[in-house]
Design an enzyme around this catalytic site. Sequence first.
Site, PDB file in Angstrom:
ATOM      1  N   ARG A 129       0.822  -1.236   0.000  1.00 39.66           N
ATOM      2  CA  ARG A 129       0.000   0.000   0.000  1.00 39.66           C
ATOM      3  C   ARG A 129       0.845   1.270   0.000  1.00 39.66           C
ATOM      4  NH1 ARG A 129      -2.932  -3.069   3.871  1.00 39.66           N
ATOM      5  NH2 ARG A 129      -4.707  -4.067   2.885  1.00 39.66           N
ATOM      6  N   LYS A 151       3.078  11.583 -11.288  1.00 43.33           N
ATOM      7  CA  LYS A 151       2.222  10.767 -12.152  1.00 43.33           C
ATOM      8  C   LYS A 151       2.949   9.464 -12.413  1.00 43.33           C
ATOM      9  CE  LYS A 151      -0.704  13.822 -14.850  1.00 43.33           C
ATOM     10  NZ  LYS A 151      -0.997  14.321 -16.196  1.00 43.33           N
ATOM     11  N   GLU A 193       9.720  18.464 -24.917  1.00 49.22           N
ATOM     12  CA  GLU A 193       8.947  18.634 -23.668  1.00 49.22           C
ATOM     13  C   GLU A 193       9.327  19.943 -22.984  1.00 49.22           C
ATOM     14  OE1 GLU A 193       6.516  16.628 -22.474  1.00 49.22           O
ATOM     15  OE2 GLU A 193       6.694  14.965 -23.867  1.00 49.22           O
ATOM     16  N   LYS A 235       7.332  22.942 -13.852  1.00 50.25           N
ATOM     17  CA  LYS A 235       6.597  21.726 -13.476  1.00 50.25           C
ATOM     18  C   LYS A 235       6.213  21.784 -12.009  1.00 50.25           C
ATOM     19  CE  LYS A 235       5.105  17.443 -14.200  1.00 50.25           C
ATOM     20  NZ  LYS A 235       5.487  16.216 -14.866  1.00 50.25           N
ATOM     21  N   GLU A 245      -4.455  17.200 -10.919  1.00 47.06           N
ATOM     22  CA  GLU A 245      -5.009  17.556 -12.229  1.00 47.06           C
ATOM     23  C   GLU A 245      -6.520  17.792 -12.209  1.00 47.06           C
ATOM     24  OE1 GLU A 245      -2.955  15.755 -15.597  1.00 47.06           O
ATOM     25  OE2 GLU A 245      -4.875  15.689 -16.639  1.00 47.06           O
ATOM     26  N   ARG A 249      -3.228  21.682 -14.143  1.00 51.22           N
ATOM     27  CA  ARG A 249      -2.206  20.693 -14.527  1.00 51.22           C
ATOM     28  C   ARG A 249      -2.508  20.061 -15.887  1.00 51.22           C
ATOM     29  NH1 ARG A 249       0.890  16.079 -10.878  1.00 51.22           N
ATOM     30  NH2 ARG A 249       2.119  15.283 -12.618  1.00 51.22           N
ATOM     31  N   ASN A 253      -0.604  18.786 -20.607  1.00 56.30           N
ATOM     32  CA  ASN A 253      -0.861  17.768 -21.626  1.00 56.30           C
ATOM     33  C   ASN A 253      -1.034  18.369 -23.017  1.00 56.30           C
ATOM     34  OD1 ASN A 253      -0.826  15.546 -19.819  1.00 56.30           O
ATOM     35  ND2 ASN A 253      -2.843  16.180 -19.092  1.00 56.30           N
ATOM     36  N   HIS A 256      -0.877  16.217 -26.109  1.00 54.39           N
ATOM     37  CA  HIS A 256      -0.959  14.813 -25.709  1.00 54.39           C
ATOM     38  C   HIS A 256      -2.211  14.106 -26.226  1.00 54.39           C
ATOM     39  CE1 HIS A 256       2.391  15.900 -23.231  1.00 54.39           C
ATOM     40  NE2 HIS A 256       2.470  14.709 -22.686  1.00 54.39           N
ATOM     41  N   HIS A 260      -0.921  11.063 -27.956  1.00 54.53           N
ATOM     42  CA  HIS A 260      -1.193   9.693 -27.486  1.00 54.53           C
ATOM     43  C   HIS A 260      -1.905   8.886 -28.572  1.00 54.53           C
ATOM     44  CE1 HIS A 260      -0.931  10.487 -22.856  1.00 54.53           C
ATOM     45  NE2 HIS A 260       0.242  10.476 -23.453  1.00 54.53           N
ATOM     46  N   HIS A 273       7.830   9.216 -27.490  1.00 53.64           N
ATOM     47  CA  HIS A 273       6.750   9.977 -26.866  1.00 53.64           C
ATOM     48  C   HIS A 273       6.873  11.484 -27.186  1.00 53.64           C
ATOM     49  CE1 HIS A 273       3.823  11.167 -23.839  1.00 53.64           C
ATOM     50  NE2 HIS A 273       4.725  11.985 -23.323  1.00 53.64           N
TER      51      HIS A 273
HETATM   52  P1  NAD Z   1      12.569   5.914 -21.951  1.00 51.49           P
HETATM   53  O1  NAD Z   1      12.423   5.803 -20.511  1.00 51.49           O
HETATM   54  O2  NAD Z   1      12.107   4.799 -22.792  1.00 51.49           O
HETATM   55  O3  NAD Z   1      14.097   6.213 -22.280  1.00 51.49           O
HETATM   56  C1  NAD Z   1      14.483   6.374 -23.629  1.00 51.49           C
HETATM   57  C2  NAD Z   1      15.636   5.452 -24.022  1.00 51.49           C
HETATM   58  O4  NAD Z   1      16.856   5.967 -23.513  1.00 51.49           O
HETATM   59  C3  NAD Z   1      15.514   4.046 -23.479  1.00 51.49           C
HETATM   60  O5  NAD Z   1      15.990   3.137 -24.439  1.00 51.49           O
HETATM   61  C4  NAD Z   1      16.425   4.076 -22.272  1.00 51.49           C
HETATM   62  O6  NAD Z   1      16.908   2.803 -21.911  1.00 51.49           O
HETATM   63  C5  NAD Z   1      17.544   4.966 -22.757  1.00 51.49           C
HETATM   64  N1  NAD Z   1      18.280   5.696 -21.754  1.00 51.49           N
HETATM   65  C6  NAD Z   1      17.788   6.305 -20.649  1.00 51.49           C
HETATM   66  N2  NAD Z   1      18.728   7.027 -20.057  1.00 51.49           N
HETATM   67  C7  NAD Z   1      19.860   6.853 -20.761  1.00 51.49           C
HETATM   68  C8  NAD Z   1      21.182   7.367 -20.650  1.00 51.49           C
HETATM   69  N3  NAD Z   1      21.499   8.259 -19.719  1.00 51.49           N
HETATM   70  N4  NAD Z   1      22.102   6.964 -21.539  1.00 51.49           N
HETATM   71  C9  NAD Z   1      21.760   6.113 -22.547  1.00 51.49           C
HETATM   72  N5  NAD Z   1      20.520   5.625 -22.720  1.00 51.49           N
HETATM   73  C10 NAD Z   1      19.589   5.989 -21.834  1.00 51.49           C
HETATM   74  O7  NAD Z   1      11.842   7.233 -22.515  1.00 51.49           O
HETATM   75  P2  NAD Z   1      11.604   8.681 -21.903  1.00 51.49           P
HETATM   76  O8  NAD Z   1      11.461   9.566 -23.077  1.00 51.49           O
HETATM   77  O9  NAD Z   1      12.564   9.021 -20.848  1.00 51.49           O
HETATM   78  O10 NAD Z   1      10.179   8.532 -21.189  1.00 51.49           O
HETATM   79  C11 NAD Z   1       9.005   8.276 -21.923  1.00 51.49           C
HETATM   80  C12 NAD Z   1       7.960   7.791 -20.957  1.00 51.49           C
HETATM   81  O11 NAD Z   1       7.708   8.812 -19.989  1.00 51.49           O
HETATM   82  C13 NAD Z   1       6.627   7.464 -21.588  1.00 51.49           C
HETATM   83  O12 NAD Z   1       6.194   6.226 -21.122  1.00 51.49           O
HETATM   84  C14 NAD Z   1       5.711   8.573 -21.095  1.00 51.49           C
HETATM   85  O13 NAD Z   1       4.378   8.134 -20.955  1.00 51.49           O
HETATM   86  C15 NAD Z   1       6.313   8.916 -19.777  1.00 51.49           C
HETATM   87  N6  NAD Z   1       6.041  10.275 -19.314  1.00 51.49           N
HETATM   88  C16 NAD Z   1       5.606  10.410 -18.044  1.00 51.49           C
HETATM   89  C17 NAD Z   1       5.368  11.680 -17.550  1.00 51.49           C
HETATM   90  C18 NAD Z   1       4.957  11.842 -16.116  1.00 51.49           C
HETATM   91  O14 NAD Z   1       4.619  12.953 -15.717  1.00 51.49           O
HETATM   92  N7  NAD Z   1       4.987  10.807 -15.333  1.00 51.49           N
HETATM   93  C19 NAD Z   1       5.573  12.804 -18.354  1.00 51.49           C
HETATM   94  C20 NAD Z   1       6.027  12.617 -19.645  1.00 51.49           C
HETATM   95  C21 NAD Z   1       6.259  11.333 -20.124  1.00 51.49           C
HETATM   96  N1  GLY Z   2       3.459  15.375 -17.881  1.00 45.14           N
HETATM   97  C1  GLY Z   2       2.169  15.879 -17.513  1.00 45.14           C
HETATM   98  C2  GLY Z   2       1.968  15.961 -16.051  1.00 45.14           C
HETATM   99  O1  GLY Z   2       2.818  15.604 -15.290  1.00 45.14           O
HETATM  100  O2  GLY Z   2       0.937  16.392 -15.614  1.00 45.14           O
END
Ligand code: NAD
Ligand code: GLY
Length: 368
Positions: A129, A151, A193, A235, A245, A249, A253, A256, A260, A273
Site C-alpha cells: 500500500r 504521475k 517537452e 513543473k 489535475e 495541470r 498535456n 498529448h 497519445h 513519446h
Molecule cells: P525511456 O524511458 O524509454 O528512455 C528512452 C531510451 O533511452 C531508453 O531506451 C532508455 O533505456 C535509454 N536511456 C535512458 N537514459 C539513458 C542514458 N542516460 N544513456 C543512454 N541511454 C539511456 O523514454 P523517456 O522519453 O525518458 O520517457 C518516456 C515515458 O515517460 C513514456 O512512457 C511517457 O508516458 C512517460 N512520461 C511520463 C510523464 C509523467 O509525468 N509521469 C511525463 C512525460 C512522459
Molecule cells: N506530464 C504531464 C503531467 O505531469 O501532468
Amino acid sequence: MSKQIIESHLYNVDLGPRSYDIHIEPGCLSQLGSAMGNIFQSPTRCMIISNITIAPLYLQTVKDSLQQAGWQVSECILPDGERYKTMQSFEQIMDALMQAKLSRNEPVIALGGGVVGDMTGFAASCYRRGIPFIQVPTTVLAQVDSSVGGKTAINHPHGKNMIGAFYQPKLVWIDPLVLNTLEIREVRAGIAEAIKYGLIRDAALFNWMQNNLDSALNLDGHVLSTMIHTSCRHKAEVVMADETEQGMRALLNLGHTFGHAIESMTHYETYLHGEAVAMGTLMAARLSEQLNHAPTGTEDRIRACYQAADLPTSIPSFSADAWLDAMGHDKKNIGSRIRYILLRDIGDAFLAEDVSPDAIRALIASYA
Ligand code: NAD
Ligand code: GLY
C-alpha cells in the site's frame, strides 16, 4: 558536457506532507547515498529499479554510493522500451520486491527514463500500500518533466498510462552528466517537452529555446542546465497549484490528446513519446487557429522551432474515425467528451471542453 561549467539548483515541491526536493547537479549521481541520509533516519534495505540499457552505464555508481552510506542494495533490471511498460513488468517488480522482502519504510530508486520512472512509481504506490520512492531520471524528458509531479503508470492495450496513480517521490535527484550517453534522437524528443513549457506558460522560454536549440542539441552544459532547471521550476509550480489535475495541470498535456493517439495508432513503434507530442502540439496549434483562438501563424512558428530541433513535423495519415476512436480513450476525457488543450497564443494555453467532432474532422481533412 563537462562537470565544471554547470551550476547546481535545488527546488522544493511544497505539497505539505508529500513535499520533496528536486536537486540538479552535475556529477551528483555518486552522491545519492549521502542525500538519502536527509530523508531516512537510518539506512536499511533499498532496491534500484532500472533497465538493461541504463544498468551497465550507471547502476554501479549508484549502488556504490548507497552501499558506502550503509544501504543494503538489491536490484531489479527490466527490459528496455515503452512496449515493456506493462502489467508483466509491473509483476516483475512486485516479484523482486517480495523476494527482497522490502518493508513499508524501505525505498525503491528509479534509475532511468520516463518508462522506468513511471513503472517504479506505480509499483511503489502499490507494494504494501505504498513505499517511498526516489527518482533518478536519466533522459532529458525525465529530467525536465516525468520525474517531477508524481504521475505514475503502466500502459494497457486499450491506452497509454491507463493504469496508474498520483504518487509523489521523496526526492528527485538529477545529474545532467548522464545525458552524455543518451542517443541524440532521445535528446531531441526531451527538448520537445521543454519547449512545451514555453508554449503553455512562458513565451520568453519559447524564444530562448529557439535561440539556444543548437547548443542544447550539442549538450552545452549551461544551456542544458538552464533548460532543466527552468522546466523543473515550471513543473513544480504547476504541480503545487494542482497536484491531482483538477484543472491547471491538464495544460501540461498540450499535444498529448493527439500525441497519445499517434502513439497508439502506430503501436508505440514508430515515434518516441516526445516526437508524438510535438506532432500533437502542431495539430493543437492548427486547431486553435481554425477555431479562431490563436493568431494566424502560430502553428508555423512552432513548426519552425521543431524543424530546427529536427523533430518530426509531418502528421501521419489516418481516417478521422480512427483519430476520434484513438482519442476516445484519453484519460483527460470526462464522460464521452474529448478535452483538448489549445493555445490563445504562444505562452498561453487553455483547456477546451467544447470542441465538436466536426471540428476534429475538419482538422484531419486539412492534412489530406
Ligand atoms: P525511456 O524511458 O524509454 O528512455 C528512452 C531510451 O533511452 C531508453 O531506451 C532508455 O533505456 C535509454 N536511456 C535512458 N537514459 C539513458 C542514458 N542516460 N544513456 C543512454 N541511454 C539511456 O523514454 P523517456 O522519453 O525518458 O520517457 C518516456 C515515458 O515517460 C513514456 O512512457 C511517457 O508516458 C512517460 N512520461 C511520463 C510523464 C509523467 O509525468 N509521469 C511525463 C512525460 C512522459
Ligand atoms: N506530464 C504531464 C503531467 O505531469 O501532468
